[in-house]
Design a protein around this motif. Structure first.
Motif, PDB file in Angstrom:
ATOM      1  N   TYR A 294       1.404  -1.278   0.236  1.00 32.78           N
ATOM      2  CA  TYR A 294      -0.290   0.369   0.142  1.00 32.78           C
ATOM      3  C   TYR A 294       0.799   1.275  -0.373  1.00 32.78           C
ATOM      4  CZ  TYR A 294      -3.073   3.539   1.513  1.00 32.78           C
ATOM      5  OH  TYR A 294      -4.024   4.407   1.611  1.00 32.78           O
ATOM      6  N   PHE A 295       1.753   1.184   0.970  1.00 31.14           N
ATOM      7  CA  PHE A 295       2.354   2.597   1.271  1.00 31.14           C
ATOM      8  C   PHE A 295       3.536   2.660  -0.098  1.00 31.14           C
ATOM      9  CE2 PHE A 295       1.026   2.379   5.487  1.00 31.14           C
ATOM     10  CZ  PHE A 295       0.407   3.584   5.827  1.00 31.14           C
ATOM     11  N   GLY A 296       3.977   1.016  -0.357  1.00 25.93           N
ATOM     12  CA  GLY A 296       5.478   1.145  -1.156  1.00 25.93           C
ATOM     13  C   GLY A 296       4.729   1.936  -2.835  1.00 25.93           C
ATOM     14  N   MET A 297       3.678   1.428  -3.001  1.00 18.12           N
ATOM     15  CA  MET A 297       2.729   2.408  -4.326  1.00 18.12           C
ATOM     16  C   MET A 297       2.048   3.300  -4.199  1.00 18.12           C
ATOM     17  SD  MET A 297       4.138   0.240  -6.769  1.00 18.12           S
ATOM     18  CE  MET A 297       3.090   0.387  -7.714  1.00 18.12           C
ATOM     19  N   TYR A 298       1.531   4.320  -3.133  1.00 15.56           N
ATOM     20  CA  TYR A 298       0.385   4.556  -3.139  1.00 15.56           C
ATOM     21  C   TYR A 298       0.831   6.606  -4.104  1.00 15.56           C
ATOM     22  CZ  TYR A 298      -1.293   8.347  -0.453  1.00 15.56           C
ATOM     23  OH  TYR A 298      -2.329   9.031   0.157  1.00 15.56           O
ATOM     24  N   LYS A 299       2.386   6.717  -4.040  1.00 14.44           N
ATOM     25  CA  LYS A 299       2.388   7.850  -4.842  1.00 14.44           C
ATOM     26  C   LYS A 299       1.720   7.537  -6.754  1.00 14.44           C
ATOM     27  CE  LYS A 299       5.340  10.998  -7.388  1.00 14.44           C
ATOM     28  NZ  LYS A 299       7.105  11.545  -7.232  1.00 14.44           N
ATOM     29  N   GLU A 300       2.283   6.036  -6.980  1.00 13.46           N
ATOM     30  CA  GLU A 300       1.334   5.449  -7.937  1.00 13.46           C
ATOM     31  C   GLU A 300       0.080   5.377  -8.430  1.00 13.46           C
ATOM     32  OE1 GLU A 300       3.797   2.894 -11.108  1.00 13.46           O
ATOM     33  OE2 GLU A 300       4.999   2.884  -9.248  1.00 13.46           O
ATOM     34  N   SER A 301      -0.705   5.203  -7.269  1.00 12.25           N
ATOM     35  CA  SER A 301      -1.542   4.784  -6.757  1.00 12.25           C
ATOM     36  C   SER A 301      -3.263   5.899  -6.951  1.00 12.25           C
ATOM     37  CB  SER A 301      -2.473   4.092  -5.365  1.00 12.25           C
ATOM     38  OG  SER A 301      -1.582   2.616  -5.784  1.00 12.25           O
ATOM     39  N   THR A 302      -2.434   7.649  -5.740  1.00 12.25           N
ATOM     40  CA  THR A 302      -3.090   7.715  -6.168  1.00 12.25           C
ATOM     41  C   THR A 302      -3.286   9.485  -7.521  1.00 12.25           C
ATOM     42  OG1 THR A 302      -1.384   9.455  -5.183  1.00 12.25           O
ATOM     43  CG2 THR A 302      -2.900   8.436  -3.553  1.00 12.25           C
ATOM     44  N   ARG A 303      -2.177   9.090  -8.168  1.00 14.41           N
ATOM     45  CA  ARG A 303      -1.825   9.591  -9.651  1.00 14.41           C
ATOM     46  C   ARG A 303      -2.275  11.496  -9.392  1.00 14.41           C
ATOM     47  NH1 ARG A 303      -6.145   8.046 -11.748  1.00 14.41           N
ATOM     48  NH2 ARG A 303      -5.979   8.968 -13.900  1.00 14.41           N
ATOM     49  N   GLY A 304      -1.526  11.594  -8.487  1.00  6.44           N
ATOM     50  CA  GLY A 304      -1.489  13.439  -7.899  1.00  6.44           C
ATOM     51  C   GLY A 304      -3.012  14.108  -7.515  1.00  6.44           C
ATOM     52  N   ASN A 305      -3.769  13.131  -7.059  1.00  6.03           N
ATOM     53  CA  ASN A 305      -4.617  13.459  -6.502  1.00  6.03           C
ATOM     54  C   ASN A 305      -4.950  13.372  -4.421  1.00  6.03           C
ATOM     55  OD1 ASN A 305      -7.484  13.550  -8.524  1.00  6.03           O
ATOM     56  ND2 ASN A 305      -6.869  11.158  -8.502  1.00  6.03           N
ATOM     57  N   PRO A 306      -5.794  14.302  -3.972  1.00  3.90           N
ATOM     58  CA  PRO A 306      -5.456  14.337  -2.557  1.00  3.90           C
ATOM     59  C   PRO A 306      -5.318  13.280  -2.173  1.00  3.90           C
ATOM     60  CG  PRO A 306      -7.116  15.897  -3.561  1.00  3.90           C
ATOM     61  CD  PRO A 306      -6.972  14.826  -4.238  1.00  3.90           C
ATOM     62  N   ASN A 307      -5.846  12.482  -2.471  1.00  5.13           N
ATOM     63  CA  ASN A 307      -5.893  10.697  -1.463  1.00  5.13           C
ATOM     64  C   ASN A 307      -5.457   9.659  -2.012  1.00  5.13           C
ATOM     65  OD1 ASN A 307      -6.258  11.895   1.828  1.00  5.13           O
ATOM     66  ND2 ASN A 307      -7.695  13.132   0.555  1.00  5.13           N
ATOM     67  N   TYR A 308      -5.444   8.608  -1.747  1.00  9.86           N
ATOM     68  CA  TYR A 308      -5.585   6.864  -1.811  1.00  9.86           C
ATOM     69  C   TYR A 308      -7.151   7.040  -2.815  1.00  9.86           C
ATOM     70  CZ  TYR A 308      -5.274   2.029  -2.710  1.00  9.86           C
ATOM     71  OH  TYR A 308      -5.812   0.751  -2.950  1.00  9.86           O
ATOM     72  N   PHE A 309      -8.097   7.119  -2.053  1.00 12.59           N
ATOM     73  CA  PHE A 309      -9.301   7.174  -3.201  1.00 12.59           C
ATOM     74  C   PHE A 309      -9.581   9.077  -3.184  1.00 12.59           C
ATOM     75  CE2 PHE A 309     -10.610   3.271  -0.632  1.00 12.59           C
ATOM     76  CZ  PHE A 309     -10.420   1.841  -1.872  1.00 12.59           C
ATOM     77  N   LEU A 310     -10.505   9.361  -4.541  1.00 11.78           N
ATOM     78  CA  LEU A 310     -11.112   9.341  -4.432  1.00 11.78           C
ATOM     79  C   LEU A 310     -12.555  10.387  -2.658  1.00 11.78           C
ATOM     80  CD1 LEU A 310     -12.290   8.999  -8.366  1.00 11.78           C
ATOM     81  CD2 LEU A 310     -10.046  10.098  -7.340  1.00 11.78           C
ATOM     82  N   THR A 311     -12.843   9.616  -3.008  1.00 11.07           N
ATOM     83  CA  THR A 311     -13.777   9.810  -1.696  1.00 11.07           C
ATOM     84  C   THR A 311     -14.189   9.058  -0.943  1.00 11.07           C
ATOM     85  OG1 THR A 311     -15.630   8.497  -2.414  1.00 11.07           O
ATOM     86  CG2 THR A 311     -15.257  10.337  -3.320  1.00 11.07           C
ATOM     87  N   TYR A 312     -14.482   8.348   0.004  1.00  9.42           N
ATOM     88  CA  TYR A 312     -14.053   7.946   1.276  1.00  9.42           C
ATOM     89  C   TYR A 312     -13.570   6.315   1.043  1.00  9.42           C
ATOM     90  CZ  TYR A 312     -18.251   3.858   1.091  1.00  9.42           C
ATOM     91  OH  TYR A 312     -18.964   3.301   0.321  1.00  9.42           O
ATOM     92  N   GLY A 313     -13.241   6.493   2.542  1.00 16.67           N
ATOM     93  CA  GLY A 313     -12.340   4.863   2.477  1.00 16.67           C
ATOM     94  C   GLY A 313     -12.468   3.908   3.905  1.00 16.67           C
TER      95      GLY A 313
END
Length: 522
Positions: A294-313
């Motif tokens: 999760y943390f190792g791929m966090y940057k590629e997973s967010t693609r410049g968005n504020p958080n890992y998910f667009l909305t709730y998690g």
């Protein structure tokens, strides 16, 4: 005269045998075809291979899903319902969940547990019917629909009213007056959300509706209650069969609440029209991933968005219907008299189809009257992406909005997608789309609409009109109606709050929360 030579006799016999064999091989398929024709004719008519209604008629499949009577869903013809079947569904192009044309559901069955879903919605039939009947397939028999806007219009509500197991509740003055007297207004757990616009107002309204749904669930003899939006589908992975009923049947009796972590839709095109059918890629929840992944791929997973998910998690929970049950915001349940025992599922999930259509960008904007400024959107929206999306939808041209949507929502880089799929960040989930497509192609939704009454009763029609109109002004309303506010102020708030705050298990309502960020790496 000498007889024929032995070699000539052998050749003659060989030709005779070959001729008979060819004749038999020619006659056999003709005989079988004639026999099949007779069987089909005696069964009530010839099956038209191009007609799905004929192919899916009761004479051709007697398998049944639990909870259905004379005209149920049939399972795949060569299989029985099992987890392995669900795996194979995604590999088949044929309809895997064929329905009978003249279907019925056995709502008064003794099958346990009895599950109900409550929702607050303004969606149309194109979203509500697939959502509802998908969950019927999973074993949900009862729905409490709190409707407003399009969902409360006569053309939509008359269809919803006609479906057995569905109770439609309109947002009328009577409902608002009843909710004005709710004990929730005098308690602290939801008070930080009172008298705020847009998402905060919706959050309070959902909680009030959930409170009423608990009473309805108890009166209806329900065992479990689930609050779910109409852009969310339960994915009961890990059960013995693809069934929410099976999943909850296996829950230990001392467990009060079950949390379903949510997966978020990851659309691959900007022209999606039917998300439930067209979307198959989802981003997995933090709770279902190894932390280093999760943390190792966090940057590629967010693609410049504020958080890992667009909305709730933080997922959604289902609660066992019992004494003193109360909502704890739209995502959780709680209990007035005890700290409930809660477990989190390791495989099952809620599939959240958020911003799955480009039109979702503007539809959210149209439901809120806030100013498109960084300061004002903080009053209206709880999550950062919703705030950014509202500003873009309110201030940009159509071309700019589409470009922004492609950049922040659409997963167009196939190389990145494949990498994240291999790492387990993304997952392909086909079963919901196959179920819903099967329902659609077999005519279930069109049949429901066709069988609905032409008109509503007078009282229901007036309630429908009032509820539909009330939502047109809710977008700009920053607090409940004056009567609600006056009623809440007349109660003895200090006494009630003091009593409640003395109990440590009365926690603040759980809002929609973003998943953990990279700051948690340390």
């Amino acid at each position: 005269m000498a007889g024929p030579k032995p070699s000539q006799t052998a050749v003659t016999n060989h030709h005779s045998f070959a001729s008979k064999l060819i004749f038999l091989l020619t006659l056999l398929p003709i005989t079988l075809a004639a026999f099949a024709f007779v069987l089909q004719w005696r069964g009530g008519g010839v099956v038209d291979v191009d007609d799905p209604i004929s192919l899916w008629s009761p004479q051709h499949n007697s398998h049944r899903f639990p909870g259905m009577d004379s005209s149920p869903i049939a399972t795949v013809s060569d299989h029985h319902s099992s987890a392995s079947d669900c795996l194979s569904l995604g590999q088949s192009s044929s309809p895997s969940f064929p329905y009978y044309h003249d279907w019925k559901f056995q709502y008064e069955s003794d099958l346990k547990p009895k599950i109900c879903i409550t929702t607050s919605t303004s969606a149309g039939l194109d979203q509500i019917l697939p959502w509802m009947f998908y969950h019927k397939v999973l074993g949900v028999g009862t729905f409490f629909l709190f409707v407003e806007g399009k969902a409360a219009s006569p053309s939509v509500s008359k269809v919803l009213e006609s479906i057995p197991g569905v109770r439609v509740i309109y947002r009328t003055k009577e409902l608002e007056e009843q909710q004005a007297n709710s004990r929730i207004w005098n308690e602290t757990w939801l008070s930080s959300f009172f008298y705020k616009p847009c998402n905060y107002e919706l959050f309070v309204r959902q909680s009030l509706n959930m409170e009423m749904a608990i009473v309805m669930a108890r009166n209806s003899g329900m065992d479990w209650i689930l609050h779910l939006d109409t852009d969310e589908l339960i994915h009961p992975a890990g059960a013995g069969e693809y069934s929410l009923r099976q999943l909850l049947r296996d829950i230990p009796s001392d467990v009060d609440m079950v949390v379903f972590p949510n997966y978020e839709s990851s659309v691959e095109r900007d022209d999606i029209k039917d998300p439930f059918i067209e979307v198959s890629m989802f981003k997995r929840n933090y709770d279902h991933l190894p932390k280093d992944t999760y943390f190792g791929m966090y940057k590629e997973s967010t693609r410049g968005n504020p958080n890992y998910f667009l909305t709730y998690g933080n997922g959604k929970s289902v609660a066992r219907v019992q004494d003193h049950l109360r909502p704890n915001g739209a995502h959780r349940w709680h209990n007035y008299m005890k700290t409930p025992k809660e477990i989190k599922l390791e495989e099952a999930a809620v599939l959240h189809y958020t911003y799955a259509k480009f039109s979702d960008l503007t539809s959210r904007r149209d439901r809120c009257g806030c100013k498109p400024t960084k300061d004002d959107v903080k009053r209206c929206f709880m999550l950062e992406f919703d705030r950014a999306a509202f500003i873009v939808a309110s201030t940009s041209t159509e071309e700019e909005k589409l470009n922004w949507y492609r950049e922040h929502v659409v997963w167009t880089d196939k190389t990145v997608n494949l990498k994240l799929l291999r790492k387990g960040i993304l997952a392909r989930i086909y079963t919901p789309s196959i179920i819903i497509e099967g329902l659609k192609e077999s005519g279930v939704f069109s049949s429901v609409i066709a069988k609905a009454p032409a008109t509503l009763s007078r009282d229901t029609f007036l309630a429908s009109i009032e509820s539909s109109n009330s939502s047109r002004t809710s977008g700009s309303r920053s607090q409940p109606p004056r009567k609600i506010r006056r009623n809440t102020e007349n109660h003895s708030q200090a006494t009630v709050r003091k009593t409640l705050e003395a109990k440590s298990f009365h926690l603040e309502a759980v809002p929609p929360l973003s998943p953990p960020g990279p700051t948690m790496i340390a």
